[in-house]
Write a protein that holds these residues in place. Structure first.
Motif, PDB file in Angstrom:
ATOM      1  N   SER A 107       0.817  -1.222   0.000  1.00 29.25           N
ATOM      2  CA  SER A 107       0.000   0.000   0.000  1.00 29.25           C
ATOM      3  C   SER A 107       0.843   1.261   0.000  1.00 29.25           C
ATOM      4  O   SER A 107       0.317   2.363  -0.114  1.00 29.25           O
ATOM      5  CB  SER A 107      -0.927   0.016   1.223  1.00 29.25           C
ATOM      6  N   ALA A 108       2.152   1.108   0.142  1.00 30.39           N
ATOM      7  CA  ALA A 108       3.049   2.265   0.200  1.00 30.39           C
ATOM      8  C   ALA A 108       3.559   2.617  -1.193  1.00 30.39           C
ATOM      9  O   ALA A 108       3.643   1.767  -2.087  1.00 30.39           O
ATOM     10  CB  ALA A 108       4.233   1.961   1.115  1.00 30.39           C
ATOM     11  N   ASP A 109       3.916   3.870  -1.361  1.00 28.55           N
ATOM     12  CA  ASP A 109       4.591   4.307  -2.586  1.00 28.55           C
ATOM     13  C   ASP A 109       6.099   4.239  -2.422  1.00 28.55           C
ATOM     14  O   ASP A 109       6.816   3.945  -3.368  1.00 28.55           O
ATOM     15  CB  ASP A 109       4.156   5.737  -2.932  1.00 28.55           C
ATOM     16  N   VAL A 110       6.564   4.523  -1.205  1.00 26.01           N
ATOM     17  CA  VAL A 110       7.982   4.435  -0.883  1.00 26.01           C
ATOM     18  C   VAL A 110       8.106   3.970   0.562  1.00 26.01           C
ATOM     19  O   VAL A 110       7.364   4.431   1.436  1.00 26.01           O
ATOM     20  CB  VAL A 110       8.703   5.797  -1.038  1.00 26.01           C
ATOM     21  N   VAL A 111       9.018   3.047   0.827  1.00 26.83           N
ATOM     22  CA  VAL A 111       9.369   2.686   2.199  1.00 26.83           C
ATOM     23  C   VAL A 111      10.628   3.459   2.562  1.00 26.83           C
ATOM     24  O   VAL A 111      11.634   3.397   1.851  1.00 26.83           O
ATOM     25  CB  VAL A 111       9.586   1.171   2.363  1.00 26.83           C
ATOM     26  N   VAL A 112      10.556   4.202   3.660  1.00 27.32           N
ATOM     27  CA  VAL A 112      11.689   5.012   4.119  1.00 27.32           C
ATOM     28  C   VAL A 112      12.358   4.284   5.278  1.00 27.32           C
ATOM     29  O   VAL A 112      11.699   3.905   6.249  1.00 27.32           O
ATOM     30  CB  VAL A 112      11.228   6.415   4.545  1.00 27.32           C
ATOM     31  N   PHE A 113      13.669   4.110   5.168  1.00 27.09           N
ATOM     32  CA  PHE A 113      14.449   3.357   6.152  1.00 27.09           C
ATOM     33  C   PHE A 113      15.454   4.319   6.785  1.00 27.09           C
ATOM     34  O   PHE A 113      16.553   4.517   6.254  1.00 27.09           O
ATOM     35  CB  PHE A 113      15.162   2.204   5.438  1.00 27.09           C
ATOM     36  N   PRO A 114      15.098   4.936   7.913  1.00 29.62           N
ATOM     37  CA  PRO A 114      15.943   5.995   8.481  1.00 29.62           C
ATOM     38  C   PRO A 114      17.064   5.506   9.397  1.00 29.62           C
ATOM     39  O   PRO A 114      17.891   6.304   9.844  1.00 29.62           O
ATOM     40  CB  PRO A 114      14.944   6.835   9.276  1.00 29.62           C
ATOM     41  N   SER A 115      17.117   4.218   9.674  1.00 27.84           N
ATOM     42  CA  SER A 115      18.118   3.706  10.614  1.00 27.84           C
ATOM     43  C   SER A 115      19.534   3.892  10.081  1.00 27.84           C
ATOM     44  O   SER A 115      19.799   3.722   8.890  1.00 27.84           O
ATOM     45  CB  SER A 115      17.873   2.227  10.882  1.00 27.84           C
ATOM     46  N   ARG A 116      20.428   4.220  11.001  1.00 29.15           N
ATOM     47  CA  ARG A 116      21.860   4.294  10.684  1.00 29.15           C
ATOM     48  C   ARG A 116      22.654   3.191  11.385  1.00 29.15           C
ATOM     49  O   ARG A 116      23.870   3.146  11.271  1.00 29.15           O
ATOM     50  CB  ARG A 116      22.427   5.655  11.106  1.00 29.15           C
ATOM     51  N   THR A 117      21.954   2.318  12.112  1.00 30.23           N
ATOM     52  CA  THR A 117      22.660   1.334  12.947  1.00 30.23           C
ATOM     53  C   THR A 117      22.317  -0.115  12.626  1.00 30.23           C
ATOM     54  O   THR A 117      22.886  -1.007  13.232  1.00 30.23           O
ATOM     55  CB  THR A 117      22.371   1.588  14.436  1.00 30.23           C
ATOM     56  N   ASP A 118      21.419  -0.387  11.705  1.00 29.99           N
ATOM     57  CA  ASP A 118      21.099  -1.768  11.365  1.00 29.99           C
ATOM     58  C   ASP A 118      22.262  -2.405  10.615  1.00 29.99           C
ATOM     59  O   ASP A 118      22.971  -1.740   9.857  1.00 29.99           O
ATOM     60  CB  ASP A 118      19.841  -1.838  10.503  1.00 29.99           C
ATOM     61  N   THR A 119      22.423  -3.721  10.792  1.00 38.14           N
ATOM     62  CA  THR A 119      23.490  -4.417  10.081  1.00 38.14           C
ATOM     63  C   THR A 119      23.033  -4.918   8.717  1.00 38.14           C
ATOM     64  O   THR A 119      23.851  -5.198   7.849  1.00 38.14           O
ATOM     65  CB  THR A 119      23.982  -5.622  10.896  1.00 38.14           C
ATOM     66  N   PHE A 120      21.732  -5.062   8.526  1.00 38.83           N
ATOM     67  CA  PHE A 120      21.208  -5.531   7.238  1.00 38.83           C
ATOM     68  C   PHE A 120      19.909  -4.810   6.904  1.00 38.83           C
ATOM     69  O   PHE A 120      19.891  -3.938   6.067  1.00 38.83           O
ATOM     70  CB  PHE A 120      21.000  -7.052   7.266  1.00 38.83           C
ATOM     71  N   GLY A 121      18.835  -5.204   7.554  1.00 38.55           N
ATOM     72  CA  GLY A 121      17.537  -4.598   7.291  1.00 38.55           C
ATOM     73  C   GLY A 121      16.641  -5.504   6.470  1.00 38.55           C
ATOM     74  O   GLY A 121      16.485  -5.303   5.260  1.00 38.55           O
ATOM     75  N   ASN A 122      16.035  -6.532   7.112  1.00 39.23           N
ATOM     76  CA  ASN A 122      15.099  -7.412   6.405  1.00 39.23           C
ATOM     77  C   ASN A 122      13.955  -6.632   5.790  1.00 39.23           C
ATOM     78  O   ASN A 122      13.387  -7.039   4.777  1.00 39.23           O
ATOM     79  CB  ASN A 122      14.537  -8.455   7.378  1.00 39.23           C
ATOM     80  N   VAL A 123      13.624  -5.517   6.413  1.00 33.58           N
ATOM     81  CA  VAL A 123      12.561  -4.645   5.907  1.00 33.58           C
ATOM     82  C   VAL A 123      12.834  -4.234   4.469  1.00 33.58           C
ATOM     83  O   VAL A 123      11.909  -4.134   3.648  1.00 33.58           O
ATOM     84  CB  VAL A 123      12.437  -3.397   6.810  1.00 33.58           C
ATOM     85  N   LEU A 124      14.086  -3.997   4.142  1.00 30.95           N
ATOM     86  CA  LEU A 124      14.439  -3.581   2.790  1.00 30.95           C
ATOM     87  C   LEU A 124      14.020  -4.637   1.777  1.00 30.95           C
ATOM     88  O   LEU A 124      13.417  -4.322   0.733  1.00 30.95           O
ATOM     89  CB  LEU A 124      15.944  -3.321   2.688  1.00 30.95           C
ATOM     90  N   LEU A 125      14.340  -5.901   2.060  1.00 27.62           N
ATOM     91  CA  LEU A 125      13.994  -6.967   1.127  1.00 27.62           C
ATOM     92  C   LEU A 125      12.483  -7.174   1.045  1.00 27.62           C
ATOM     93  O   LEU A 125      11.944  -7.449  -0.030  1.00 27.62           O
ATOM     94  CB  LEU A 125      14.666  -8.274   1.545  1.00 27.62           C
ATOM     95  N   GLU A 126      11.792  -7.059   2.178  1.00 25.03           N
ATOM     96  CA  GLU A 126      10.338  -7.240   2.161  1.00 25.03           C
ATOM     97  C   GLU A 126       9.665  -6.153   1.332  1.00 25.03           C
ATOM     98  O   GLU A 126       8.743  -6.428   0.555  1.00 25.03           O
ATOM     99  CB  GLU A 126       9.815  -7.250   3.593  1.00 25.03           C
ATOM    100  N   ALA A 127      10.125  -4.922   1.486  1.00 23.20           N
ATOM    101  CA  ALA A 127       9.572  -3.827   0.683  1.00 23.20           C
ATOM    102  C   ALA A 127       9.831  -4.047  -0.796  1.00 23.20           C
ATOM    103  O   ALA A 127       8.921  -3.917  -1.637  1.00 23.20           O
ATOM    104  CB  ALA A 127      10.173  -2.497   1.136  1.00 23.20           C
TER     105      ALA A 127
END
Length: 344
Positions: free
Chosen positions: A245-265
């Motif tokens: 439902s999103a147009d863009v997923v914004v990932f503001p973290s500077r401390t994650d080592t990977f970010g599963n959220v990125l792949l899901e988006a």
């Protein structure tokens, strides 16, 4: 490998990348016919972690844990976290002479310094001793591997991640209220200070900002940002539909080592905007499926022009089967190494 035990302090009811990664890895190992069990806070009496009650801390003794490990007849331990259970399991493994690996999921020194005034160097010294004492430390990306190697970590092994392509996929329509003005910029993940969510919420963007997730900072942010839609935690099909439902997923973290959220988006066909830091750099740089910029607002607006099919194609190059085979090969390789004495 006759039998594998994965020890983790991160488990249900937590919803985060560590828990999801372990769950999917265990599922794939079972499909491959590898005997594997999980030892988690669900197996012990626990108390809530101070300031973060969602996290449960296991209360047990080395002797009880030793009996549990011996009863299982495990020939390899993988210690996924550096919490009370992980620390005790590493100690018992060394006493028993068992081969064990660890994994570095969380930039704990940076997380800790965001909450209390503890020098990052102190935390890294402690973590270095913990991880170097095993026969291998698994890391998700080349950027993290380089960072830890420069800090004196040894026996580093690559263990990437995967994504469920069937669950997270492009879908028609939206589960968000029809009254929301577009475009929709969405954050998905734990709502806590180390995720740097205010960097997203403070952006001057067109349309609507949506935050999907729960955590200790949720009530505070709801009060400070009444114009933002906070949906609370979502899982499974509901989570997948929120992504799409999103147009863009914004990932503001500077401390994650990977970010599963990125792949899901990306699997949902949604472009990502992020800072050019560890995780986003490893997944997105040079792919055209996201925009990395120190000006996060500029990145978010620019990401609106990215074709959804390009995002989906990148996500298809990551699978949990490939991730799990990498994990298993690391465990087998660790067994061939001379046991490390640890390093300071």
């Amino acid at each position: 490998m006759k039998s594998l035990l994965i020890v983790t302090d991160a488990w249900h009811p937590q919803i985060n990348g560590v828990v999801r990664s372990i769950e999917r890895t265990v599922d794939e190992l079972h499909r491959m016919g590898v005997p594997v069990e999980v030892l988690s806070p669900a197996d012990f009496f626990t108390v809530p972690c101070p300031t973060y009650s969602e996290i449960r801390l296991s209360l047990t003794t080395p002797s009880a844990l030793r009996r549990r490990i011996l009863a299982g007849g495990y020939d390899h331990l993988h210690i996924a976290t550096e919490g009370p259970l992980g620390l005790m399991a590493a100690r018992v493994a060394r006493l028993l002479g068992l081969v064990y690996t660890t994994s570095y999921h969380t930039r704990f020194p940076e997380y800790l310094s965001a909450r209390v005034p503890v020098p990052v160097s102190w935390s890294y010294a402690w973590l270095r001793r913990f991880h170097n004492a095993g026969q291998g430390c698994m890391v998700a990306t080349s950027t993290l591997e380089q960072d830890l190697a420069a800090r004196g970590f040894v026996n580093l092994m690559r263990w990437s991640r995967g994504v469920d392509h069937q669950l997270f996929r492009p879908r028609e329509g939206s589960v968000l209220p029809e009254t929301l003005a577009g475009p929709v910029f969405m954050y998905v993940g734990r709502v806590s200070v180390e995720k740097n969510i205010t960097a997203f919420l403070d952006l001057d963007l067109p349309g609507t900002k949506v935050v999907v997730g729960d955590g200790p900072q949720l009530a505070e942010l709801r009060g400070r940002y009444p114009q933002v839609l906070f949906t609370g935690s979502k899982t499974g099909e509901d989570l997948a539909r929120h992504y799409s439902s999103a147009d863009v997923v914004v990932f503001p973290s500077r401390t994650d080592t990977f970010g599963n959220v990125l792949l899901e988006a990306l699997a949902a066909g949604v472009p990502v905007a992020a800072y050019p830091v560890m995780g986003p750099l490893d997944i997105l740089q040079g792919t055209g499926a996201g925009v990395l910029d120190e000006d996060l607002g500029k990145a978010a607006v620019a990401a609106l022009d990215i074709p959804r099919q390009r995002c989906r194609e990148l996500a298809l190059s990551y699978s949990w089967e490939a991730s799990t085979r990498q994990f298993l090969n690391n465990c087998l390789a660790a067994a061939e190494r001379v046991p490390a004495r640890g390093a300071a």
